[in-house]
Write an enzyme that holds these catalytic residues in place. Structure first.
Site, PDB file in Angstrom:
ATOM      1  N   SER A 127     -47.094  17.791 -32.364  1.00 49.65           N
ATOM      2  CA  SER A 127     -46.553  19.105 -32.003  1.00 49.65           C
ATOM      3  C   SER A 127     -47.248  20.312 -32.640  1.00 49.65           C
ATOM      4  CB  SER A 127     -45.064  19.144 -32.364  1.00 49.65           C
ATOM      5  OG  SER A 127     -44.910  19.122 -33.781  1.00 49.65           O
ATOM      6  N   THR A 180     -42.672  22.706 -23.768  1.00 53.41           N
ATOM      7  CA  THR A 180     -42.870  23.958 -24.490  1.00 53.41           C
ATOM      8  C   THR A 180     -43.290  25.092 -23.561  1.00 53.41           C
ATOM      9  OG1 THR A 180     -44.386  25.005 -26.059  1.00 53.41           O
ATOM     10  CG2 THR A 180     -45.204  23.062 -24.970  1.00 53.41           C
ATOM     11  N   ASP A 181     -43.048  26.326 -23.993  1.00 60.54           N
ATOM     12  CA  ASP A 181     -43.518  27.482 -23.210  1.00 60.54           C
ATOM     13  C   ASP A 181     -45.042  27.624 -23.275  1.00 60.54           C
ATOM     14  OD1 ASP A 181     -43.742  28.313 -25.867  1.00 60.54           O
ATOM     15  OD2 ASP A 181     -42.684  30.211 -25.593  1.00 60.54           O
ATOM     16  N   GLU A 182     -45.678  26.898 -24.215  1.00 62.79           N
ATOM     17  CA  GLU A 182     -47.121  27.082 -24.407  1.00 62.79           C
ATOM     18  C   GLU A 182     -47.935  26.590 -23.214  1.00 62.79           C
ATOM     19  OE1 GLU A 182     -48.503  26.271 -28.394  1.00 62.79           O
ATOM     20  OE2 GLU A 182     -46.508  26.576 -29.207  1.00 62.79           O
ATOM     21  N   TYR A 219     -53.148  21.105 -27.793  1.00 61.00           N
ATOM     22  CA  TYR A 219     -51.705  20.790 -27.796  1.00 61.00           C
ATOM     23  C   TYR A 219     -51.076  21.169 -26.458  1.00 61.00           C
ATOM     24  CZ  TYR A 219     -46.685  21.583 -28.501  1.00 61.00           C
ATOM     25  OH  TYR A 219     -45.314  21.600 -28.342  1.00 61.00           O
ATOM     26  N   LYS A 277     -49.375  18.820 -23.475  1.00 58.17           N
ATOM     27  CA  LYS A 277     -47.978  18.959 -23.019  1.00 58.17           C
ATOM     28  C   LYS A 277     -47.954  19.282 -21.518  1.00 58.17           C
ATOM     29  CE  LYS A 277     -44.597  18.799 -25.024  1.00 58.17           C
ATOM     30  NZ  LYS A 277     -43.689  17.684 -25.415  1.00 58.17           N
ATOM     31  N   ASN A 303     -39.150  27.242 -31.948  1.00 54.22           N
ATOM     32  CA  ASN A 303     -37.876  27.000 -32.642  1.00 54.22           C
ATOM     33  C   ASN A 303     -38.010  27.287 -34.128  1.00 54.22           C
ATOM     34  OD1 ASN A 303     -36.166  24.273 -30.998  1.00 54.22           O
ATOM     35  ND2 ASN A 303     -37.477  25.799 -30.084  1.00 54.22           N
ATOM     36  N   LYS A 329     -45.657  24.628 -40.087  1.00 48.48           N
ATOM     37  CA  LYS A 329     -45.442  25.660 -39.074  1.00 48.48           C
ATOM     38  C   LYS A 329     -45.121  26.985 -39.772  1.00 48.48           C
ATOM     39  CE  LYS A 329     -45.581  22.469 -35.777  1.00 48.48           C
ATOM     40  NZ  LYS A 329     -44.509  21.781 -35.102  1.00 48.48           N
ATOM     41  N   LEU A 330     -45.332  28.091 -39.052  1.00 48.84           N
ATOM     42  CA  LEU A 330     -45.319  29.416 -39.690  1.00 48.84           C
ATOM     43  C   LEU A 330     -44.132  29.661 -40.635  1.00 48.84           C
ATOM     44  CD1 LEU A 330     -46.629  32.338 -39.784  1.00 48.84           C
ATOM     45  CD2 LEU A 330     -44.883  32.947 -38.112  1.00 48.84           C
ATOM     46  N   TYR A 332     -52.863  34.496 -39.850  1.00 46.22           N
ATOM     47  CA  TYR A 332     -54.076  34.361 -39.028  1.00 46.22           C
ATOM     48  C   TYR A 332     -54.410  35.712 -38.380  1.00 46.22           C
ATOM     49  CZ  TYR A 332     -53.164  29.257 -39.135  1.00 46.22           C
ATOM     50  OH  TYR A 332     -52.924  27.951 -39.509  1.00 46.22           O
ATOM     51  N   ASP A 351     -58.889  33.775 -37.988  1.00 43.98           N
ATOM     52  CA  ASP A 351     -57.954  33.537 -36.893  1.00 43.98           C
ATOM     53  C   ASP A 351     -58.061  32.101 -36.375  1.00 43.98           C
ATOM     54  OD1 ASP A 351     -55.937  34.196 -35.209  1.00 43.98           O
ATOM     55  OD2 ASP A 351     -57.036  35.747 -34.110  1.00 43.98           O
TER      56      ASP A 351
HETATM   57  P1  NAD Z   1     -42.048  17.268 -34.719  1.00 41.38           P
HETATM   58  O1  NAD Z   1     -43.530  17.163 -34.901  1.00 41.38           O
HETATM   59  O2  NAD Z   1     -41.216  17.853 -35.805  1.00 41.38           O
HETATM   60  O3  NAD Z   1     -41.443  15.817 -34.415  1.00 41.38           O
HETATM   61  C1  NAD Z   1     -42.067  14.902 -33.566  1.00 41.38           C
HETATM   62  C2  NAD Z   1     -41.411  13.535 -33.780  1.00 41.38           C
HETATM   63  O4  NAD Z   1     -42.033  12.613 -32.872  1.00 41.38           O
HETATM   64  C3  NAD Z   1     -41.604  12.976 -35.188  1.00 41.38           C
HETATM   65  O5  NAD Z   1     -40.390  12.423 -35.651  1.00 41.38           O
HETATM   66  C4  NAD Z   1     -42.654  11.887 -35.016  1.00 41.38           C
HETATM   67  O6  NAD Z   1     -42.516  10.825 -35.951  1.00 41.38           O
HETATM   68  C5  NAD Z   1     -42.369  11.428 -33.597  1.00 41.38           C
HETATM   69  N1  NAD Z   1     -43.557  10.845 -32.957  1.00 41.38           N
HETATM   70  C6  NAD Z   1     -44.809  11.371 -32.912  1.00 41.38           C
HETATM   71  N2  NAD Z   1     -45.633  10.529 -32.255  1.00 41.38           N
HETATM   72  C7  NAD Z   1     -44.879   9.466 -31.860  1.00 41.38           C
HETATM   73  C8  NAD Z   1     -45.151   8.289 -31.131  1.00 41.38           C
HETATM   74  N3  NAD Z   1     -46.385   8.014 -30.684  1.00 41.38           N
HETATM   75  N4  NAD Z   1     -44.132   7.438 -30.884  1.00 41.38           N
HETATM   76  C9  NAD Z   1     -42.885   7.685 -31.333  1.00 41.38           C
HETATM   77  N5  NAD Z   1     -42.569   8.779 -32.054  1.00 41.38           N
HETATM   78  C10 NAD Z   1     -43.556   9.662 -32.313  1.00 41.38           C
HETATM   79  O7  NAD Z   1     -41.868  18.038 -33.349  1.00 41.38           O
HETATM   80  P2  NAD Z   1     -40.741  19.081 -32.906  1.00 41.38           P
HETATM   81  O8  NAD Z   1     -41.151  20.428 -33.332  1.00 41.38           O
HETATM   82  O9  NAD Z   1     -39.415  18.561 -33.288  1.00 41.38           O
HETATM   83  O10 NAD Z   1     -40.912  19.018 -31.325  1.00 41.38           O
HETATM   84  C11 NAD Z   1     -40.223  18.042 -30.565  1.00 41.38           C
HETATM   85  C12 NAD Z   1     -40.550  18.223 -29.097  1.00 41.38           C
HETATM   86  O11 NAD Z   1     -40.189  19.529 -28.675  1.00 41.38           O
HETATM   87  C13 NAD Z   1     -42.036  18.064 -28.781  1.00 41.38           C
HETATM   88  O12 NAD Z   1     -42.162  17.391 -27.562  1.00 41.38           O
HETATM   89  C14 NAD Z   1     -42.536  19.499 -28.676  1.00 41.38           C
HETATM   90  O13 NAD Z   1     -43.644  19.587 -27.805  1.00 41.38           O
HETATM   91  C15 NAD Z   1     -41.313  20.185 -28.102  1.00 41.38           C
HETATM   92  N6  NAD Z   1     -41.176  21.622 -28.431  1.00 41.38           N
HETATM   93  C16 NAD Z   1     -41.275  22.040 -29.730  1.00 41.38           C
HETATM   94  C17 NAD Z   1     -41.098  23.404 -30.022  1.00 41.38           C
HETATM   95  C18 NAD Z   1     -41.144  23.918 -31.443  1.00 41.38           C
HETATM   96  O14 NAD Z   1     -41.043  25.132 -31.658  1.00 41.38           O
HETATM   97  N7  NAD Z   1     -41.261  23.070 -32.451  1.00 41.38           N
HETATM   98  C19 NAD Z   1     -40.826  24.299 -28.979  1.00 41.38           C
HETATM   99  C20 NAD Z   1     -40.735  23.815 -27.669  1.00 41.38           C
HETATM  100  C21 NAD Z   1     -40.896  22.470 -27.413  1.00 41.38           C
HETATM  101  P1  TYD Z   2     -46.896  27.875 -35.354  1.00 41.84           P
HETATM  102  O1  TYD Z   2     -45.667  27.846 -36.202  1.00 41.84           O
HETATM  103  O2  TYD Z   2     -48.015  26.940 -35.651  1.00 41.84           O
HETATM  104  O3  TYD Z   2     -46.408  27.720 -33.848  1.00 41.84           O
HETATM  105  P2  TYD Z   2     -47.243  27.915 -32.446  1.00 41.84           P
HETATM  106  O4  TYD Z   2     -48.678  28.003 -32.728  1.00 41.84           O
HETATM  107  O5  TYD Z   2     -46.877  26.679 -31.717  1.00 41.84           O
HETATM  108  O6  TYD Z   2     -46.686  29.165 -31.849  1.00 41.84           O
HETATM  109  O7  TYD Z   2     -47.495  29.345 -35.410  1.00 41.84           O
HETATM  110  C1  TYD Z   2     -46.713  30.467 -35.038  1.00 41.84           C
HETATM  111  C2  TYD Z   2     -47.609  31.682 -35.132  1.00 41.84           C
HETATM  112  O8  TYD Z   2     -47.954  31.904 -36.508  1.00 41.84           O
HETATM  113  C3  TYD Z   2     -48.938  31.524 -34.393  1.00 41.84           C
HETATM  114  O9  TYD Z   2     -49.280  32.765 -33.788  1.00 41.84           O
HETATM  115  C4  TYD Z   2     -49.945  31.192 -35.487  1.00 41.84           C
HETATM  116  C5  TYD Z   2     -49.364  31.905 -36.703  1.00 41.84           C
HETATM  117  N1  TYD Z   2     -49.632  31.263 -38.018  1.00 41.84           N
HETATM  118  C6  TYD Z   2     -50.193  32.015 -39.064  1.00 41.84           C
HETATM  119  O10 TYD Z   2     -50.482  33.218 -38.929  1.00 41.84           O
HETATM  120  N2  TYD Z   2     -50.411  31.384 -40.260  1.00 41.84           N
HETATM  121  C7  TYD Z   2     -50.130  30.071 -40.463  1.00 41.84           C
HETATM  122  O11 TYD Z   2     -50.383  29.538 -41.577  1.00 41.84           O
HETATM  123  C8  TYD Z   2     -49.535  29.324 -39.382  1.00 41.84           C
HETATM  124  C9  TYD Z   2     -49.187  27.872 -39.540  1.00 41.84           C
HETATM  125  C10 TYD Z   2     -49.300  29.965 -38.170  1.00 41.84           C
END
Ligand code: NAD
Ligand code: TYD
Length: 354
Positions: free
Chosen positions: A90, A135-137, A160, A164, A190, A199-200, A217, A290
């Site tokens: 992710s 994801t919205d990405e 990524y 997706k 999220n 994550k940020l 960045y 960046d």
């Molecule tokens: P995360 O990285 O915190 O968790 C991912 C989980 O998947 C982990 O528990 C990991 O062990 C498991 N995993 C990874 N590879 C695997 C595999 N091959 N088999 C079984 N399990 C595996 O991710 P997250 O942030 O909780 O995101 C969860 C989902 O939501 C993802 O599909 C992501 O694309 C989507 N999503 C995330 C966000 C966000 O802001 N984090 C936003 C929108 C959508």
């Molecule tokens: P991130 O949490 O990695 O989520 P995503 O890239 O999926 O949106 O990053 C959120 C924003 O923060 C993105 O614009 C990149 C920026 N960022 C930083 O500026 N510094 C950092 O160390 C990280 C991890 C992200």
């Protein structure tokens, strides 16, 4: 097992969002049996689910979604009615370092899961559902104006988001080609408890606390639309139960923030909580190289979900951010556990001065 109204496989349930979804389903629906299927990669942590691990309607199964035999055996054992698929690689920065592991889990893993679901369900699709969490990405990057709607064309720009997007296409292809009952949602960024500190937001909280540099960045001008993780879990619950088969829903909080403004806000919340002088933590901010191909702005239009299914976000961002900071300050052991080992290796590689 036959006493349960539904048997649901939740993949990636030991991760950030997955653990909130598992908790919600286990606690809200004692009539459902929830099986959390997770490979426990660096991002998966069973500590995230301590409070539900003894529940009689919950079971954890360690398995990789790419392991066709292992996942087939779980379908045979539990006879699932539903799959809520969150397992994924992710993190965008990791996808830049190692794109193929994203193809493997996000594309091949999803396709394999679809294939197995189809094999078990094809003689009777009644009451079955494959819910794909995306994801919205996948929509790419916006300029200063506009929103992503469900009709926005896909334009993924990082490994990524490309992986997706590809998984989303496979989900819809299985619906159109084989009638597999699917639903999909695309959510904005999220935030909340149990968020891995690469994550940020959790990374900044952790670094502020430890007086480490805050790596922003570029100029910090990139915009993300942030949603409280439990609001995402509630949206998944709503869509799982009320969504239309074959349809997709955008999820977002109409809550856009520039990265640099979030970092300043976090610094000020933490100055306050840690008893530092106002402005002290923000001295740690460092503008660094960046991210390659850094998407400028994401903004989700979640009107369809609100109008058709009645979902809306529950929390204001400032309140949610404060709750998030409190959680990290009260759960130092969790942070310690997840920031050892692989985390240190990744951190040194990602933030090495270039
Ligand atoms: P995360 O990285 O915190 O968790 C991912 C989980 O998947 C982990 O528990 C990991 O062990 C498991 N995993 C990874 N590879 C695997 C595999 N091959 N088999 C079984 N399990 C595996 O991710 P997250 O942030 O909780 O995101 C969860 C989902 O939501 C993802 O599909 C992501 O694309 C989507 N999503 C995330 C966000 C966000 O802001 N984090 C936003 C929108 C959508
Ligand atoms: P991130 O949490 O990695 O989520 P995503 O890239 O999926 O949106 O990053 C959120 C924003 O923060 C993105 O614009 C990149 C920026 N960022 C930083 O500026 N510094 C950092 O160390 C990280 C991890 C992200």
């Amino acid at each position: 097992m036959t006493d349960f109204a539904k048997k649901i496989m939740i993949t990636g349930g030991a991760g950030f969002i997955g653990s909130h979804v598992v908790r919600l389903f286990v606690q809200k629906y004692p009539q459902y049996f929830v099986v959390n299927v997770d490979a426990l990669t660096y991002a998966g942590n069973l500590e995230n689910l301590r409070d539900v691990e003894m529940a009689s309607n919950y079971k954890f199964e360690k398995a990789d979604i790419n392991d066709e035999k292992g996942i087939t055996a779980l379908f045979e054992k539990y006879r699932f009615d539903g799959v809520i698929h969150l397992a994924a690689e992710s993190h965008v920065d990791r996808s830049i370092i190692d794109p193929l592991s994203f193809v493997k889990t996000n594309v091949l893993g999803t396709a394999s899961l679809l294939n197995i679901s189809l094999k078990f369900w094809k003689n009777n699709f009644d009451g079955k559902l494959f819910y794909h969490v995306s994801t919205d990405e996948v929509y790419g990057s916006l300029g200063a104006d506009g929103f992503f709607t469900e009709h926005t064309a896909y334009d993924p720009r990082s490994p990524y988001s490309a992986s997706k997007a590809s998984s989303d296409h496979f989900v819809m292809a299985y619906h159109h080609t084989y009638n597999l009952p699917v639903i999909m949602s695309n959510c904005s960024n999220n935030y909340g408890s149990h968020h891995f500190p690469e994550k940020l937001i959790p990374l900044m909280i952790n670094n502020i606390k430890n007086n480490k540099p805050l790596p922003v960045y570029g100029k910090g001008e990139n915009v993300r639309d942030w949603l409280w993780v439990d609001d995402h879990a509630r949206a998944i619950d709503t869509i799982f139960h009320k969504g239309k088969i074959g349809d997709k829903y955008n999820i977002g909080g109409f809550n856009e923030w520039k990265n640099i403004d979030i970092v300043y806000l976090l610094c000020s919340i933490m100055d306050n909580k840690l008893g530092r002088n106002a402005g002290e933590s923000s001295k740690l901010i460092e503008f660094v190289k960046d991210r390659p191909g850094h998407d400028l702005r994401y903004a989700i239009d979640a009107t369809k979900l609100h109008k058709e299914l009645g979902w809306e976000p529950s929390l204001q961002f400032e309140e949610g951010l404060e709750k998030t900071v409190d959680w990290y300050l009260q759960n130092e052991d969790w942070v310690k556990h997840v920031t050892s080992g692989d985390y240190q290796k990744y951190y040194n590689q990602q933030y090495a001065k270039k």
